[in-house]
Motif scaffolding. Sequence first.
Motif, PDB file in Angstrom:
ATOM      1  N   LYS A   1     -29.264 -28.121  -7.136  1.00 40.32           N
ATOM      2  CA  LYS A   1     -30.442 -27.519  -6.484  1.00 40.32           C
ATOM      3  C   LYS A   1     -31.699 -28.237  -6.982  1.00 40.32           C
ATOM      4  O   LYS A   1     -31.874 -28.370  -8.199  1.00 40.32           O
ATOM      5  N   PRO A   2     -32.576 -28.675  -6.080  1.00 42.06           N
ATOM      6  CA  PRO A   2     -33.815 -29.309  -6.540  1.00 42.06           C
ATOM      7  C   PRO A   2     -34.754 -28.292  -7.178  1.00 42.06           C
ATOM      8  O   PRO A   2     -34.744 -27.114  -6.814  1.00 42.06           O
ATOM      9  N   LYS A   3     -35.553 -28.759  -8.135  1.00 38.79           N
ATOM     10  CA  LYS A   3     -36.515 -27.863  -8.810  1.00 38.79           C
ATOM     11  C   LYS A   3     -37.913 -28.148  -8.283  1.00 38.79           C
ATOM     12  O   LYS A   3     -38.173 -29.198  -7.707  1.00 38.79           O
TER      13      LYS A   3
ATOM     14  N   LYS B   1     -26.665 -36.634  -5.405  1.00 35.86           N
ATOM     15  CA  LYS B   1     -26.764 -35.368  -6.145  1.00 35.86           C
ATOM     16  C   LYS B   1     -27.305 -34.213  -5.299  1.00 35.86           C
ATOM     17  O   LYS B   1     -27.207 -33.047  -5.682  1.00 35.86           O
ATOM     18  N   CYS B   2     -27.897 -34.535  -4.121  1.00 37.10           N
ATOM     19  CA  CYS B   2     -28.484 -33.475  -3.283  1.00 37.10           C
ATOM     20  C   CYS B   2     -27.429 -32.448  -2.853  1.00 37.10           C
ATOM     21  O   CYS B   2     -27.733 -31.275  -2.663  1.00 37.10           O
ATOM     22  N   ALA B   3     -26.188 -32.897  -2.687  1.00 35.25           N
ATOM     23  CA  ALA B   3     -25.137 -31.993  -2.217  1.00 35.25           C
ATOM     24  C   ALA B   3     -24.702 -30.998  -3.290  1.00 35.25           C
ATOM     25  O   ALA B   3     -24.197 -29.918  -2.975  1.00 35.25           O
TER      26      ALA B   3
ATOM     27  N   GLY C   1     -26.010 -27.471  -3.276  1.00 38.28           N
ATOM     28  CA  GLY C   1     -27.222 -28.167  -3.733  1.00 38.28           C
ATOM     29  C   GLY C   1     -28.407 -27.834  -2.854  1.00 38.28           C
ATOM     30  O   GLY C   1     -28.706 -26.669  -2.602  1.00 38.28           O
ATOM     31  N   CYS C   2     -29.109 -28.868  -2.360  1.00 40.33           N
ATOM     32  CA  CYS C   2     -30.282 -28.662  -1.506  1.00 40.33           C
ATOM     33  C   CYS C   2     -29.825 -28.204  -0.119  1.00 40.33           C
ATOM     34  O   CYS C   2     -28.953 -28.830   0.488  1.00 40.33           O
ATOM     35  N   SER C   3     -30.432 -27.134   0.383  1.00 44.74           N
ATOM     36  CA  SER C   3     -30.011 -26.590   1.689  1.00 44.74           C
ATOM     37  C   SER C   3     -30.317 -27.531   2.839  1.00 44.74           C
ATOM     38  O   SER C   3     -29.790 -27.376   3.928  1.00 44.74           O
ATOM     39  N   PHE C   4     -31.184 -28.519   2.607  1.00 40.35           N
ATOM     40  CA  PHE C   4     -31.572 -29.432   3.689  1.00 40.35           C
ATOM     41  C   PHE C   4     -30.698 -30.694   3.707  1.00 40.35           C
ATOM     42  O   PHE C   4     -30.889 -31.579   4.534  1.00 40.35           O
ATOM     43  N   CYS C   5     -29.699 -30.770   2.807  1.00 36.90           N
ATOM     44  CA  CYS C   5     -28.998 -32.046   2.601  1.00 36.90           C
ATOM     45  C   CYS C   5     -28.262 -32.564   3.843  1.00 36.90           C
ATOM     46  O   CYS C   5     -28.159 -33.768   4.038  1.00 36.90           O
ATOM     47  N   ASP C   6     -27.791 -31.666   4.721  1.00 38.65           N
ATOM     48  CA  ASP C   6     -27.065 -32.137   5.909  1.00 38.65           C
ATOM     49  C   ASP C   6     -27.984 -32.774   6.951  1.00 38.65           C
ATOM     50  O   ASP C   6     -27.516 -33.418   7.887  1.00 38.65           O
ATOM     51  N   ARG C   7     -29.293 -32.561   6.815  1.00 39.66           N
ATOM     52  CA  ARG C   7     -30.215 -33.023   7.867  1.00 39.66           C
ATOM     53  C   ARG C   7     -31.226 -34.046   7.350  1.00 39.66           C
ATOM     54  O   ARG C   7     -32.057 -34.535   8.109  1.00 39.66           O
ATOM     55  N   CYS C   8     -31.166 -34.329   6.054  1.00 42.98           N
ATOM     56  CA  CYS C   8     -32.259 -35.073   5.418  1.00 42.98           C
ATOM     57  C   CYS C   8     -32.060 -36.584   5.542  1.00 42.98           C
ATOM     58  O   CYS C   8     -30.988 -37.104   5.248  1.00 42.98           O
ATOM     59  N   ASP C   9     -33.118 -37.293   5.934  1.00 47.91           N
ATOM     60  CA  ASP C   9     -33.070 -38.755   6.033  1.00 47.91           C
ATOM     61  C   ASP C   9     -33.123 -39.429   4.663  1.00 47.91           C
ATOM     62  O   ASP C   9     -32.946 -40.630   4.553  1.00 47.91           O
ATOM     63  N   TYR C  10     -33.438 -38.683   3.628  1.00 48.11           N
ATOM     64  CA  TYR C  10     -33.622 -39.254   2.290  1.00 48.11           C
ATOM     65  C   TYR C  10     -32.540 -38.791   1.321  1.00 48.11           C
ATOM     66  O   TYR C  10     -32.695 -38.904   0.106  1.00 48.11           O
ATOM     67  N   VAL C  11     -31.461 -38.229   1.857  1.00 48.71           N
ATOM     68  CA  VAL C  11     -30.453 -37.579   1.022  1.00 48.71           C
ATOM     69  C   VAL C  11     -29.854 -38.553  -0.014  1.00 48.71           C
ATOM     70  O   VAL C  11     -29.676 -39.739   0.276  1.00 48.71           O
ATOM     71  N   MET C  12     -29.598 -38.036  -1.218  1.00 54.06           N
ATOM     72  CA  MET C  12     -28.944 -38.818  -2.268  1.00 54.06           C
ATOM     73  C   MET C  12     -27.662 -38.088  -2.655  1.00 54.06           C
ATOM     74  O   MET C  12     -27.456 -36.946  -2.235  1.00 54.06           O
TER      75      MET C  12
ATOM     76  N   GLU D   1     -39.934 -28.930  -3.477  1.00 49.54           N
ATOM     77  CA  GLU D   1     -38.624 -28.914  -4.130  1.00 49.54           C
ATOM     78  C   GLU D   1     -37.794 -30.043  -3.541  1.00 49.54           C
ATOM     79  O   GLU D   1     -37.258 -29.901  -2.436  1.00 49.54           O
ATOM     80  N   CYS D   2     -37.764 -31.164  -4.212  1.00 54.44           N
ATOM     81  CA  CYS D   2     -36.958 -32.302  -3.738  1.00 54.44           C
ATOM     82  C   CYS D   2     -36.648 -33.187  -4.940  1.00 54.44           C
ATOM     83  O   CYS D   2     -37.538 -33.504  -5.731  1.00 54.44           O
ATOM     84  N   HIS D   3     -35.388 -33.604  -5.060  1.00 55.36           N
ATOM     85  CA  HIS D   3     -34.959 -34.395  -6.221  1.00 55.36           C
ATOM     86  C   HIS D   3     -35.742 -35.693  -6.383  1.00 55.36           C
ATOM     87  O   HIS D   3     -35.926 -36.171  -7.497  1.00 55.36           O
ATOM     88  N   HIS D   4     -36.173 -36.289  -5.261  1.00 54.16           N
ATOM     89  CA  HIS D   4     -36.844 -37.591  -5.365  1.00 54.16           C
ATOM     90  C   HIS D   4     -38.042 -37.536  -6.303  1.00 54.16           C
ATOM     91  O   HIS D   4     -38.285 -38.472  -7.069  1.00 54.16           O
ATOM     92  N   TYR D   5     -38.803 -36.402  -6.247  1.00 54.60           N
ATOM     93  CA  TYR D   5     -40.026 -36.327  -7.061  1.00 54.60           C
ATOM     94  C   TYR D   5     -39.719 -36.004  -8.517  1.00 54.60           C
ATOM     95  O   TYR D   5     -40.511 -36.339  -9.396  1.00 54.60           O
TER      96      TYR D   5
ATOM     97  N   LYS E   1     -45.133 -33.862   1.410  1.00 53.69           N
ATOM     98  CA  LYS E   1     -44.198 -34.333   0.382  1.00 53.69           C
ATOM     99  C   LYS E   1     -42.734 -34.083   0.738  1.00 53.69           C
ATOM    100  O   LYS E   1     -41.879 -34.877   0.390  1.00 53.69           O
ATOM    101  N   HIS E   2     -42.425 -32.954   1.378  1.00 52.31           N
ATOM    102  CA  HIS E   2     -41.008 -32.641   1.562  1.00 52.31           C
ATOM    103  C   HIS E   2     -40.473 -33.268   2.856  1.00 52.31           C
ATOM    104  O   HIS E   2     -41.148 -33.232   3.894  1.00 52.31           O
ATOM    105  N   PRO E   3     -39.259 -33.816   2.818  1.00 50.12           N
ATOM    106  CA  PRO E   3     -38.684 -34.399   4.032  1.00 50.12           C
ATOM    107  C   PRO E   3     -38.641 -33.403   5.207  1.00 50.12           C
ATOM    108  O   PRO E   3     -38.808 -33.811   6.367  1.00 50.12           O
ATOM    109  N   TYR E   4     -38.439 -32.120   4.936  1.00 47.62           N
ATOM    110  CA  TYR E   4     -38.411 -31.143   6.038  1.00 47.62           C
ATOM    111  C   TYR E   4     -39.800 -30.980   6.656  1.00 47.62           C
ATOM    112  O   TYR E   4     -39.936 -30.942   7.876  1.00 47.62           O
TER     113      TYR E   4
HETATM  114 FE1  SF4 Z   1     -33.513 -34.403   0.972  1.00 44.26          FE
HETATM  115 FE2  SF4 Z   1     -32.276 -34.387  -1.360  1.00 44.26          FE
HETATM  116 FE3  SF4 Z   1     -34.874 -33.952  -1.255  1.00 44.26          FE
HETATM  117 FE4  SF4 Z   1     -33.153 -32.121  -0.372  1.00 44.26          FE
HETATM  118  S1  SF4 Z   1     -33.382 -32.802  -2.473  1.00 44.26           S
HETATM  119  S2  SF4 Z   1     -34.988 -32.764   0.620  1.00 44.26           S
HETATM  120  S3  SF4 Z   1     -31.570 -33.435   0.526  1.00 44.26           S
HETATM  121  S4  SF4 Z   1     -33.797 -35.825  -0.704  1.00 44.26           S
END
Ligand code: SF4
Length: 332
Positions: free
Chosen positions: A302-304, A297-299, A284-295, A315-319, A247-250
């Motif tokens: 914090k995702p729940k 609000k990710c910056a 925001g999300c610690s993975f935001c600088d590397r994520c292919d799915y970044v939006m 933990e990702c905003h998309h879900y 599920k998680h982009p990482y």
């Molecule tokens: Fe990527 Fe945003 Fe999900 Fe973090 S919250 S993993 S930056 S899409």
Amino acid sequence: MDNKVLDIKDLQIRYVTEDGIVEAVNGIDICVEKGKTLGLVGETGAGKTTTALSILRLIPDPPGEIVSGKILLNGIEVMDVGEKEMERIRGDQVSMIFQDPMTALNPVITVGDQISEAISIHQHVSQEEAKIKAKEMLELVGIPGARFAEYPHQFSGGMKQRVIIAIALSCSPRLLIADEPTTALDVTIQAQVLELMKELKEKMNMSMLMITHDLGVVAEVCDDVAIMYAGRIVEQGSLVDIFKNTKHPYTEGLFNSIPNIDDRKAELKPIRGLMSDPYNLPQGCSFCDRCDYVMEKCATEKPKKVYFSETHFTECHHYSDNPDFQLNKGKK
Ligand code: SF4
């Protein structure tokens, strides 16, 4: 009845240094159930070893500081016990195997004496009894007891790691923490050592926390998996959840970074960039600088946690926005 050998709740650990504050572990929950192996997976600097050391209460303080949280080991809060009791817990309840077998043994003491010492300290038996038990432990890890009086330099890397496993298991701990136990070994020996650990875990009815960056090791030995990134557990679930229902982009990025034996022409797709600076984690999300799915609000937000079953979450905003969101960047 509570089946949890290890239950960590909302653990937060930081290092206060002259250069600033390193936010090493940022509110994690993990648990290891009786007889199960949990893989704690992530790249260097994710906070895996800090988490492991905190279970043994071996975080150097200062600069380390457990800011909040609970660490329950067989129901005992390790942060509340005295140092003497903690010494008993290390060995009886929990043991740890470290990465490098070359440096973990004392070069001027025989391997037999090193195992006997661990037994004498924790089990208060006579020297003779400790020696007999040490020979049994050597045999258990596949080394003839007759090699009791040999020194570490007389053993190969794989054999040394077997000796370390014998020391770690000599007091029959209920939880074994293995921190990258095969990373420093040759590939052929790695498989033998993993097989041995699996066998001993069954035989001794232990639970295991396997710390690794290697998804191959996870597939081999783990029942459950927690993916750690920048001090957070970003996805957790059963082995099948993580491997078949990523599920998680990482997590997807980790899979895309390893060769696929079924598709030799497939290109490796490493995760771009580096892990966030732990002195200065993103808001925001610690993975935001590397994520292919970044939006957007990710910056900033914090995702729940979003749960897909009782045990699988990410933990990702998309879900949070759409529980049916699907990753599509080509997990092999
Ligand atoms: Fe990527 Fe945003 Fe999900 Fe973090 S919250 S993993 S930056 S899409």
